[in-house]
Design an enzyme around this catalytic site. Sequence first.
Site, mmCIF file in Angstrom:
data_model
loop_
_atom_site.group_PDB
_atom_site.id
_atom_site.type_symbol
_atom_site.label_atom_id
_atom_site.label_comp_id
_atom_site.label_asym_id
_atom_site.label_seq_id
_atom_site.Cartn_x
_atom_site.Cartn_y
_atom_site.Cartn_z
ATOM 1 N N GLU A 1 0.882 -1.167 0.000
ATOM 2 C CA GLU A 1 0.000 0.000 0.000
ATOM 3 C C GLU A 1 0.917 1.214 0.000
ATOM 4 O O GLU A 1 1.188 1.806 1.040
ATOM 5 C CB GLU A 1 -0.939 -0.028 1.216
ATOM 6 N N GLU B 1 4.203 8.254 -4.014
ATOM 7 C CA GLU B 1 5.039 7.568 -3.028
ATOM 8 C C GLU B 1 6.043 6.622 -3.674
ATOM 9 O O GLU B 1 6.642 5.792 -3.003
ATOM 10 C CB GLU B 1 4.167 6.807 -2.028
#
Length: 735
Positions: free
Chosen positions: A190, A199
């Site tokens: 995740e 990210e």
Amino acid sequence: MFSPISKALNPSLSLRAKIHLIWIPHSLKLTTTRTMSTQRVFQLKFEPLTGKSEWIVIDENEDVPETSQEPLLATTSYLDMLNDSCRNSAYRLAIEKTVTKPCHVLDIGAGTGLLSMMAARAMGSGDSTAKHNTEGMVTACESYLPMVKLLRKVMHINGMGRNINVINKRSDELTVGVDVVSRADVLVSEILDSELLGEGLIPTLQHAHDMLLVENPLVVPFRATTYGQLVESTSLWKLHDLHTNEAKASDGIHLVPTGLHTILRVKSQQYAMHCDAITKEIKLLSEPFKIFEFDFWKRPDSHGETELHIKATDDGRVNAVVSWWVLQLDQEGTIFYSTAPRWISSPINTSTKDWCDHWKQCVWFVQGKGMPICKGEEVLLNASHTETSISYNLNPKIPRTEVTQDNLKTEDFQLILPPERIAIYGDGEWRLCMLTAIRNALSQRAQPLCVVADDSVFSTICIAHLSKTAHVLSLFPGLGDRGAQYLETVADANGFSMDHVEVLRKRKTCWTMDDTHQKKVDLLIGEPYYYGNDGMLPWQNLRFWKERTMLDPILSEDVLIMPRKGILKACAMSLPDLWNSRRSLSKIEGFDHAVVNTTLGACGDLSPPKEGPSLPFFIWQCGEIKELSEVFTVMEFDHSKPISQCHGKALVEFTKPGICHGFALWIDWVMDVENSIVLSTGPDKRYWKQGVKLLATPVTVGTKGFGRTGECCSTLIEASFDPSSGEVNIQHTFS
């Protein structure tokens, strides 16, 4: 204040952490050193009242440093993410469906270890009472040392550490045969932000497929798809088109002069925002359209482009592209998670169930006034992605004569500011207040020496424009040389010479008359605004008060200080969505997480005297909100005197019944001695973040004389300001 290094510094070396950026210099990077037995991380400590930062060492064998007011990890969105029940259940179902037999599972960006424990339980290897199975194991990879410490605690409490190997490294530092015994059969991860890629999703997947995973691995999630929609919105337009809004002000100040429309602008990127909060202010101009698809089960490309032909569904002007993503967690396509706004009607849109702050929609601004379109007209949208971001270029299929860009070349100097700052500088009411206050102050001095203590380019230009005899010394603690270059570029358009304007190039802790050419300062001005501090608590802008104190030796006896004082204001609020996203954790999909509550700054069920920290939020974006009291004054900060400790208290009566979840706090800046010009940064002003102090336990409240038995009708608020740390401590007693 301790600020974790942001992934924005180097997304390809992401910390895989949900981090709210407080403040960080873009040139600084995380530094990690390892010995044979321990790891040390250099963590940035920032002092909000001085602007100073220093590196401290966090050792693997030492406790993570915390202050009584703000735990190290309280400013991250881990807590909000772990409270997202839709996310948690979707991952659990997909992992149980995917991990059906003993295998090697790799969890990248493990956080508290929730996905690792789900995987271990799914194959039976996490049960400490089960027979040990050497074929089944989980590798939990987490790069951020403070989170690793928390992860180990969670593993221990749940008895899940037996076949879960925790590695405190980035995934691109792992080596098969050294860190892990073999390539992994299953990847669970995740590492997604609101934009999806920020990210480091792509470089992480590339390295994992190249070096860490078997051929054709199983993955959770399986696929992510981004979607978008063309919209018209005055609210969004004001966040980037300073030139048009400034022209409406007609006050003679030109932050973006003609021919230099983009010299002061926002960065061309997607901005995360709760678009549901402005649903009534958005006009949809197209149907939703699919943009990119990213498959986790195969190696992704670093770059991609697509060309979309989009038909307008209404007449209007395209001000922005609103985007979101949909996560397909299982291979068969039965388990989904969506970050779509609530106006999207779809069976896979789970966003209608829970408000969350860790994933929002994204907004891409269309340049200038936007692009006019007619119903039925087809427009061309070019979308492209890099390893870490997605961008758009919107052009009409048939060229138009309307000019949406100015003559500024891309290689020319540009000063980049946040959207909220652009909106403030374009707000006519705000500009009038600042202009009036500065004009009134200048009228009281013949040939003043004026110091602009903060990063306000507006104040500097305003003084130089209004007074031909004033000498302006701008400190620009954050903008520095960029601010100086900007002033030089716009000086002629604003009718002043740089002979009267000076930008101090070097920060000082002690000031003498040598710095001001042997002249005392007659006028000290700030908005206050400090570049890079946009995500901070309101009272951390009291840095202006600290700066005023440092300048005390060179201030004249009758110096005019603007703002003259700051007033800490507050309002009791019902904030159910925000409170639930920050509430203390117990069991998450069967795994005990109570041990993380204090460290993550949770509210509710904390041992006295532990309380959750005050955190910065845009109140208007916090889901369901309701004011339960009148606005009241907590305490005042008198800038005419050096910075000092302050105290205040207020007895507040509730004006509306409801459930009180906490208090919104902000500062109103009193700009003049007569108290006639006040600039508020309260919840009704969208361009400033407020401080939020959530209650440990929500309280049912009623109005005086009409409250039912058991309802509180008033509360006593007491607060204190510590000038050494810049912290405001809030205490409350309900009655």
